[in-house]
Design an enzyme around this catalytic site. Sequence first.
Site, PDB file in Angstrom:
ATOM      1  N   ASN A  42       0.912  -1.273  -0.098  1.00  0.00           N
ATOM      2  CA  ASN A  42       0.080  -0.311   0.024  1.00  0.00           C
ATOM      3  C   ASN A  42       0.855   1.034  -0.051  1.00  0.00           C
ATOM      4  O   ASN A  42       1.985   1.218   0.599  1.00  0.00           O
ATOM      5  CB  ASN A  42      -1.004  -0.042   1.078  1.00  0.00           C
ATOM      6  CG  ASN A  42      -0.476   0.001   2.520  1.00  0.00           C
ATOM      7  OD1 ASN A  42       0.491  -0.900   2.680  1.00  0.00           O
ATOM      8  ND2 ASN A  42      -1.193   0.344   3.723  1.00  0.00           N
ATOM      9  N   GLU A  44       0.508   5.359   0.658  1.00  0.00           N
ATOM     10  CA  GLU A  44      -0.342   6.587   0.971  1.00  0.00           C
ATOM     11  C   GLU A  44       0.047   7.851   0.569  1.00  0.00           C
ATOM     12  O   GLU A  44       1.474   8.034   0.333  1.00  0.00           O
ATOM     13  CB  GLU A  44      -0.618   6.398   2.529  1.00  0.00           C
ATOM     14  CG  GLU A  44      -1.004   5.141   3.355  1.00  0.00           C
ATOM     15  CD  GLU A  44      -1.109   5.246   4.475  1.00  0.00           C
ATOM     16  OE1 GLU A  44      -0.589   5.829   5.218  1.00  0.00           O
ATOM     17  OE2 GLU A  44      -1.896   4.075   4.785  1.00  0.00           O
ATOM     18  N   CYS A  53      -4.386   0.668  -2.177  1.00  0.00           N
ATOM     19  CA  CYS A  53      -4.035  -0.548  -1.629  1.00  0.00           C
ATOM     20  C   CYS A  53      -3.142  -1.486  -2.035  1.00  0.00           C
ATOM     21  O   CYS A  53      -2.708  -1.566  -3.531  1.00  0.00           O
ATOM     22  CB  CYS A  53      -5.394  -1.139  -1.641  1.00  0.00           C
ATOM     23  SG  CYS A  53      -6.504  -0.351  -0.547  1.00  0.00           S
ATOM     24  N   GLU A  55      -3.171  -4.545  -2.858  1.00  0.00           N
ATOM     25  CA  GLU A  55      -3.694  -5.663  -3.978  1.00  0.00           C
ATOM     26  C   GLU A  55      -3.793  -4.878  -5.028  1.00  0.00           C
ATOM     27  O   GLU A  55      -3.458  -5.598  -6.333  1.00  0.00           O
ATOM     28  CB  GLU A  55      -5.112  -6.019  -3.492  1.00  0.00           C
ATOM     29  CG  GLU A  55      -5.220  -6.676  -2.417  1.00  0.00           C
ATOM     30  CD  GLU A  55      -5.631  -5.895  -0.871  1.00  0.00           C
ATOM     31  OE1 GLU A  55      -5.001  -4.751  -0.961  1.00  0.00           O
ATOM     32  OE2 GLU A  55      -6.223  -6.224   0.065  1.00  0.00           O
ATOM     33  N   CYS A  85     -10.212  -4.563   0.944  1.00  0.00           N
ATOM     34  CA  CYS A  85     -11.378  -3.691   1.078  1.00  0.00           C
ATOM     35  C   CYS A  85     -12.407  -3.685  -0.323  1.00  0.00           C
ATOM     36  O   CYS A  85     -12.208  -4.610  -1.219  1.00  0.00           O
ATOM     37  CB  CYS A  85     -10.789  -2.167   1.035  1.00  0.00           C
ATOM     38  SG  CYS A  85     -10.377  -1.684  -0.764  1.00  0.00           S
ATOM     39  N   CYS A  88     -10.797  -3.122  -3.732  1.00  0.00           N
ATOM     40  CA  CYS A  88      -9.943  -4.086  -4.449  1.00  0.00           C
ATOM     41  C   CYS A  88     -10.872  -5.471  -4.610  1.00  0.00           C
ATOM     42  O   CYS A  88     -10.476  -5.936  -5.545  1.00  0.00           O
ATOM     43  CB  CYS A  88      -8.746  -4.433  -3.141  1.00  0.00           C
ATOM     44  SG  CYS A  88      -7.810  -3.141  -2.953  1.00  0.00           S
TER      45      CYS A  88
HETATM   46  N1  THU Z   1      -5.317  -1.131   2.873  1.00  0.00           N
HETATM   47  C1  THU Z   1      -4.742  -2.138   1.771  1.00  0.00           C
HETATM   48  O1  THU Z   1      -3.780  -1.645   1.434  1.00  0.00           O
HETATM   49  N2  THU Z   1      -5.532  -3.252   1.261  1.00  0.00           N
HETATM   50  C2  THU Z   1      -6.638  -3.430   1.857  1.00  0.00           C
HETATM   51  O2  THU Z   1      -7.611  -4.110   1.556  1.00  0.00           O
HETATM   52  C3  THU Z   1      -7.236  -2.672   3.127  1.00  0.00           C
HETATM   53  C4  THU Z   1      -6.672  -1.418   3.398  1.00  0.00           C
HETATM   54  C5  THU Z   1      -4.440  -0.009   3.203  1.00  0.00           C
HETATM   55  C6  THU Z   1      -4.862   1.156   2.779  1.00  0.00           C
HETATM   56  C7  THU Z   1      -4.142   1.933   3.823  1.00  0.00           C
HETATM   57  O3  THU Z   1      -2.921   2.488   3.479  1.00  0.00           O
HETATM   58  C8  THU Z   1      -4.009   1.282   5.072  1.00  0.00           C
HETATM   59  O4  THU Z   1      -4.372  -0.005   4.552  1.00  0.00           O
HETATM   60  C9  THU Z   1      -5.264   1.658   6.108  1.00  0.00           C
HETATM   61  O5  THU Z   1      -6.278   1.480   5.368  1.00  0.00           O
END
Ligand code: THU
Length: 136
Positions: A42, A44, A53, A55, A85, A88
């Site tokens: 991920n 940000e 994310c 995935e 999420c 994804c």
């Molecule tokens: N996140 C993912 O990378 N994958 C998911 O399916 C759930 C959430 C990340 C997004 C963000 O950087 C952090 O987790 C907190 O939400």
Amino acid sequence: MDNKELIKKALEAKEKAYVPYSSYHVGAALITEDNEVYTGCNIEIASYSPTLCAERTAIFKAVSEGHLKVKTIAIVGDSSFTYPCGVCRQVIREFGKDAKIIIANNEDEYKEYTLDELLPHSFGPEDLKNANENKK
Ligand code: THU
């Protein structure tokens, strides 16, 4: 590549997570139908909404290299089992309708799901195709 090896790749990818805001690390590793492996973490962004994310990072890397079919994807995160999420799940629907989805705590502790279990009654490319064909 077996489940354990794929989970190991996801754990390695998780180390690369760029998460200055949430501190929540996620890693993903996938195998395409033609047996290529792609990983992602991920990423940000300070204005939050462009955040990607793990995935989707992995899937978009594969697709951008011409590998459009995901066979298996493994996901690891900072909580014991990190589920993808909703966004994804929809992206997996596009490129991995029949994919095996591995939600792992570590290389030995993991659960396997189908996309249909995680995103039942989903909307996908066939719906648009069918609708367009009905218009003809
Ligand atoms: N996140 C993912 O990378 N994958 C998911 O399916 C759930 C959430 C990340 C997004 C963000 O950087 C952090 O987790 C907190 O939400």
